[in-house]
Scaffold this active site. Structure first.
Site, PDB file in Angstrom:
ATOM      1  N   ASP A   1      25.907 -22.031 -29.072  1.00 40.39           N
ATOM      2  CA  ASP A   1      26.757 -22.321 -27.908  1.00 40.39           C
ATOM      3  C   ASP A   1      27.717 -23.474 -28.158  1.00 40.39           C
ATOM      4  O   ASP A   1      27.609 -24.184 -29.168  1.00 40.39           O
ATOM      5  CB  ASP A   1      25.877 -22.594 -26.675  1.00 40.39           C
TER       6      ASP A   1
ATOM      7  N   HIS B   1      15.831 -22.490 -20.079  1.00 37.64           N
ATOM      8  CA  HIS B   1      16.995 -21.851 -20.719  1.00 37.64           C
ATOM      9  C   HIS B   1      16.851 -21.816 -22.231  1.00 37.64           C
ATOM     10  O   HIS B   1      16.171 -22.650 -22.831  1.00 37.64           O
ATOM     11  CB  HIS B   1      18.323 -22.497 -20.279  1.00 37.64           C
TER      12      HIS B   1
ATOM     13  N   GLU C   1      21.089 -19.848 -18.537  1.00 38.66           N
ATOM     14  CA  GLU C   1      20.391 -20.537 -17.460  1.00 38.66           C
ATOM     15  C   GLU C   1      19.606 -19.523 -16.612  1.00 38.66           C
ATOM     16  O   GLU C   1      19.914 -18.328 -16.631  1.00 38.66           O
ATOM     17  CB  GLU C   1      21.410 -21.258 -16.565  1.00 38.66           C
TER      18      GLU C   1
ATOM     19  N   ASN D   1      14.390 -26.117 -17.695  1.00 37.16           N
ATOM     20  CA  ASN D   1      14.436 -24.996 -16.736  1.00 37.16           C
ATOM     21  C   ASN D   1      14.176 -23.645 -17.418  1.00 37.16           C
ATOM     22  O   ASN D   1      14.367 -22.605 -16.794  1.00 37.16           O
ATOM     23  CB  ASN D   1      15.792 -24.970 -16.013  1.00 37.16           C
TER      24      ASN D   1
HETATM   25  P1  PGA Z   1      16.839 -30.721 -26.190  1.00 35.39           P
HETATM   26  O1  PGA Z   1      17.572 -29.466 -25.559  1.00 35.39           O
HETATM   27  O2  PGA Z   1      16.402 -30.318 -27.559  1.00 35.39           O
HETATM   28  O3  PGA Z   1      17.886 -31.799 -26.228  1.00 35.39           O
HETATM   29  O4  PGA Z   1      15.689 -31.054 -25.304  1.00 35.39           O
HETATM   30  C1  PGA Z   1      16.986 -28.225 -25.669  1.00 35.39           C
HETATM   31  C2  PGA Z   1      17.769 -27.198 -24.885  1.00 35.39           C
HETATM   32  O5  PGA Z   1      18.350 -27.539 -23.841  1.00 35.39           O
HETATM   33  O6  PGA Z   1      17.793 -26.040 -25.315  1.00 35.39           O
END
Ligand code: PGA
Length: 241
Positions: free
Chosen positions: A67, A138, A143, A136
């Site tokens: 992304d 995702h 999302e 959450n």
């Molecule tokens: P993080 O993000 O590794 O910074 O916790 C993970 C994500 O949002 O996929």
């Protein structure tokens, strides 16, 4: 999916990193699916160490990242392109023209989504996809929603994602939209590794592994993948039955 609970983030980095080392040893021109965020940083550090020790080479590899923020160009320090350069590619023998991150400033973003999916297909698909998980549930920037997405698309970021990631934006506002590989694109990867550390991920991990498969927890779709391995530290695994 296979769930592996390890002592700490360093152990996860070694296990996840070794999957990439083995892949690149067997198939030097492998197609790597890569992720940003805090969680994969130790894995990338481990891969850099392996490269420096002559245990792995990226010189024939191709990469696709999950992304990118809409509105940030690759020179922006908060862009995911920049992140990948800083945290991995500038330190190994990866060819820069083999690095793919969605273009968040493409003139026509819809076309960019289609182009990105087509490029992955042209390279024969992703061999190993690395994923983190949001609090959450995702994966990529897919999302929670009412339906699983398919190919690469433009999405609004969830409020919880904005809260989690805005700490990185000391210089300029955080975008509220992103271009992300869809759930369909992620599920096409031949192998998937999801890594999660820390108590903040425990609820999402429980929903992903023990809950129903639902777009309300996008990561739960991995229950349906033939070759998905989940590496957790004890905190991330702490709510599992
Ligand atoms: P993080 O993000 O590794 O910074 O916790 C993970 C994500 O949002 O996929």
């Amino acid at each position: 999916m296979r769930v592996v609970i390890l002592e700490n983030a360093s152990d996860i980095a070694v296990q996840a990193g070794n999957i990439f080392v083995e892949l690149l040893t067997d198939k030097p021109n492998a197609v790597l699916g890569l992720a940003t965020g805090a969680t994969p940083v130790p894995t990338y550090k481990y891969l850099i160490d392996c490269y420096k020790q002559g245990k792995v080479s990226f010189k024939d590899a191709v990469s696709f990242n999950l992304d990118e923020y809409v509105g940030l160009d690759r020179n922006n320090v908060n862009s995911y392109y920049y992140f990948m350069m800083e945290n991995l590619f500038n330190h190994v023998d990866m060819r820069k023209d083999k690095v793919h991150v969605p273009n968040g400033v493409a003139e026509n973003l819809e076309e960019e989504c289609a182009r990105y999916d087509a490029m992955i297909e042209e390279h024969g698909g992703i061999d190993v996809q690395l994923l983190g998980i949001g609090t959450n549930g995702h994966i990529g920037f897919n999302e929670p929603s009412d339906a699983f997405s398919d190919g690469t698309y433009i999405t609004d970021l969830a409020q919880s994602t904005i809260e989690s990631n805005k700490i990185y934006f000391t210089n300029g506002d955080m975008p509220t939209k992103a271009i992300t590989m869809g759930i369909g694109s992620i599920m096409k990867a031949k192998k998937i590794i999801l890594i999660a550390t820390g108590i903040s991920k425990a609820k999402a991990i429980k929903a992903m592994i023990e809950g129903e498969v639902t777009p309300a927890c996008p990561a739960s779709i991995l229950q349906k993948h033939d070759d998905a391995v989940i590496f957790l530290d004890k905190d991330a695994a702490s709510l599992l039955a």
